[in-house]
Design a protein around this motif. Structure first.
Motif, PDB file in Angstrom:
ATOM      1  N   PRO A   1       0.692  -0.876  -0.037  1.00 36.88           N
ATOM      2  CA  PRO A   1       0.040  -0.073  -0.172  1.00 36.88           C
ATOM      3  C   PRO A   1       0.870   1.281  -0.040  1.00 36.88           C
ATOM      4  CG  PRO A   1      -0.032  -1.059   2.065  1.00 36.88           C
ATOM      5  CD  PRO A   1       0.785  -1.996   1.229  1.00 36.88           C
ATOM      6  N   LEU A   2       0.242   2.319  -0.400  1.00 38.05           N
ATOM      7  CA  LEU A   2       0.894   3.751  -0.466  1.00 38.05           C
ATOM      8  C   LEU A   2       0.201   4.395   0.499  1.00 38.05           C
ATOM      9  CD1 LEU A   2       1.009   4.298  -4.410  1.00 38.05           C
ATOM     10  CD2 LEU A   2       2.770   3.480  -3.028  1.00 38.05           C
ATOM     11  N   PHE A   3       1.060   5.310   1.295  1.00 34.91           N
ATOM     12  CA  PHE A   3       0.769   6.126   2.371  1.00 34.91           C
ATOM     13  C   PHE A   3       0.945   7.741   1.969  1.00 34.91           C
ATOM     14  CE2 PHE A   3       0.914   1.832   4.099  1.00 34.91           C
ATOM     15  CZ  PHE A   3      -0.165   1.599   4.841  1.00 34.91           C
ATOM     16  N   ALA A   4       0.427   8.442   2.948  1.00 33.12           N
ATOM     17  CA  ALA A   4       0.792   9.714   3.129  1.00 33.12           C
ATOM     18  C   ALA A   4       1.057   9.705   4.645  1.00 33.12           C
ATOM     19  CB  ALA A   4      -0.340  10.984   2.719  1.00 33.12           C
ATOM     20  N   ARG A   5       2.234  10.243   5.249  1.00 38.35           N
ATOM     21  CA  ARG A   5       2.342  10.636   6.658  1.00 38.35           C
ATOM     22  C   ARG A   5       2.637  11.945   6.952  1.00 38.35           C
ATOM     23  NH1 ARG A   5       4.623   5.908   4.487  1.00 38.35           N
ATOM     24  NH2 ARG A   5       4.716   4.008   5.581  1.00 38.35           N
ATOM     25  N   GLY A   6       2.470  12.254   7.963  1.00 37.91           N
ATOM     26  CA  GLY A   6       2.588  13.557   8.397  1.00 37.91           C
ATOM     27  C   GLY A   6       3.219  13.933   9.797  1.00 37.91           C
ATOM     28  N   CYS A   7       3.967  14.816  10.053  1.00 38.34           N
ATOM     29  CA  CYS A   7       4.676  15.142  11.421  1.00 38.34           C
ATOM     30  C   CYS A   7       4.136  16.776  11.648  1.00 38.34           C
ATOM     31  CB  CYS A   7       6.102  14.979  11.309  1.00 38.34           C
ATOM     32  SG  CYS A   7       6.842  15.540  12.821  1.00 38.34           S
TER      33      CYS A   7
ATOM     34  N   LEU B   1       5.000  21.775   9.565  1.00 38.07           N
ATOM     35  CA  LEU B   1       4.123  20.409   9.191  1.00 38.07           C
ATOM     36  C   LEU B   1       5.090  19.782   8.067  1.00 38.07           C
ATOM     37  CD1 LEU B   1       1.796  18.513   9.264  1.00 38.07           C
ATOM     38  CD2 LEU B   1       0.651  20.365   7.535  1.00 38.07           C
ATOM     39  N   MET B   2       5.363  18.653   7.969  1.00 34.30           N
ATOM     40  CA  MET B   2       5.981  17.860   7.101  1.00 34.30           C
ATOM     41  C   MET B   2       5.142  16.784   6.527  1.00 34.30           C
ATOM     42  SD  MET B   2       9.863  16.006   6.566  1.00 34.30           S
ATOM     43  CE  MET B   2       9.419  14.941   7.875  1.00 34.30           C
ATOM     44  N   ILE B   3       4.762  16.640   5.458  1.00 35.17           N
ATOM     45  CA  ILE B   3       3.976  15.720   4.725  1.00 35.17           C
ATOM     46  C   ILE B   3       4.718  14.913   3.887  1.00 35.17           C
ATOM     47  CG2 ILE B   3       1.748  15.066   3.489  1.00 35.17           C
ATOM     48  CD1 ILE B   3       0.345  17.666   4.522  1.00 35.17           C
ATOM     49  N   VAL B   4       4.877  13.462   3.832  1.00 39.17           N
ATOM     50  CA  VAL B   4       5.586  12.669   3.190  1.00 39.17           C
ATOM     51  C   VAL B   4       4.681  11.724   2.192  1.00 39.17           C
ATOM     52  CG1 VAL B   4       7.487  10.855   3.012  1.00 39.17           C
ATOM     53  CG2 VAL B   4       7.673  12.742   4.612  1.00 39.17           C
ATOM     54  N   LEU B   5       4.787  11.838   1.094  1.00 33.46           N
ATOM     55  CA  LEU B   5       3.905  10.964  -0.017  1.00 33.46           C
ATOM     56  C   LEU B   5       4.719   9.835  -0.728  1.00 33.46           C
ATOM     57  CD1 LEU B   5       2.059  14.122  -1.693  1.00 33.46           C
ATOM     58  CD2 LEU B   5       1.237  12.646   0.041  1.00 33.46           C
ATOM     59  N   ASP B   6       4.041   8.522  -0.416  1.00 36.73           N
ATOM     60  CA  ASP B   6       4.795   7.423  -1.297  1.00 36.73           C
ATOM     61  C   ASP B   6       4.310   7.934  -2.736  1.00 36.73           C
ATOM     62  OD1 ASP B   6       5.551   6.378   1.050  1.00 36.73           O
ATOM     63  OD2 ASP B   6       4.048   4.963   1.420  1.00 36.73           O
ATOM     64  N   LEU B   7       4.926   8.687  -3.256  1.00 38.09           N
ATOM     65  CA  LEU B   7       4.514   9.214  -4.729  1.00 38.09           C
ATOM     66  C   LEU B   7       5.963   9.590  -5.165  1.00 38.09           C
ATOM     67  CD1 LEU B   7       1.479  11.272  -4.400  1.00 38.09           C
ATOM     68  CD2 LEU B   7       1.643   8.550  -5.193  1.00 38.09           C
ATOM     69  N   VAL B   8       6.097   9.663  -6.714  1.00 37.64           N
ATOM     70  CA  VAL B   8       7.268  10.287  -7.515  1.00 37.64           C
ATOM     71  C   VAL B   8       6.813  11.734  -7.578  1.00 37.64           C
ATOM     72  CG1 VAL B   8       8.583  10.296  -9.545  1.00 37.64           C
ATOM     73  CG2 VAL B   8       7.794   8.088  -8.448  1.00 37.64           C
ATOM     74  N   GLU B   9       7.448  12.699  -7.386  1.00 37.04           N
ATOM     75  CA  GLU B   9       7.160  14.084  -7.566  1.00 37.04           C
ATOM     76  C   GLU B   9       7.385  14.516  -9.127  1.00 37.04           C
ATOM     77  OE1 GLU B   9       8.056  18.606  -6.396  1.00 37.04           O
ATOM     78  OE2 GLU B   9       9.051  17.266  -5.493  1.00 37.04           O
TER      79      GLU B   9
END
Length: 109
Positions: A42-48, A58-66
């Motif tokens: 699965p792919l996720f978006a994670r935030g801190c 706020l940092m958001i990390v996406l399991d995606l290619v920019e």
């Protein structure tokens, strides 16, 4: 004496895996796989979120290619988050993990 503030932190994670991935082009993989055959991971978006006094980040990390899907909307997403969360846009970091299993198209990385 220096003024000190407590540090508050919050973390979150949400799944962003496409619901119907079959046949979807995969970023960086079209020569090997002409289209998605299912979901392996699965792919996720994670935030801190960090807050100390008046400083909020706020940092958001996406399991995606920019790629060309994310780049054009990056600032729009940051601005929307800033408005909703009453954060300064320069204190929001939107990062992509360069996951080659993410949805995308050939030549857009």
């Amino acid at each position: 004496m220096a003024k000190t503030h407590s540090l508050w932190a919050g973390f979150g994670k949400i799944e962003i895996t496409p619901t119907h991935p079959l046949g979807m082009t995969l970023c960086g993989m079209p020569r090997i796989f002409p289209g998605a055959r299912g979901v392996l991971d699965p792919l996720f978006a994670r935030g801190c979120y960090l807050e100390a006094g008046d400083n909020r980040f706020l940092m958001i990390v996406l399991d995606l290619v920019e790629n060309r899907i994310i780049k054009p909307i990056r600032q729009e997403v940051i601005d929307a988050i800033a408005a909703e969360g009453k954060l300064s846009p320069q204190n929001i970091w939107l990062c992509c993990t360069h996951c080659h299993s993410a949805p995308g198209e050939w030549g857009t990385t």
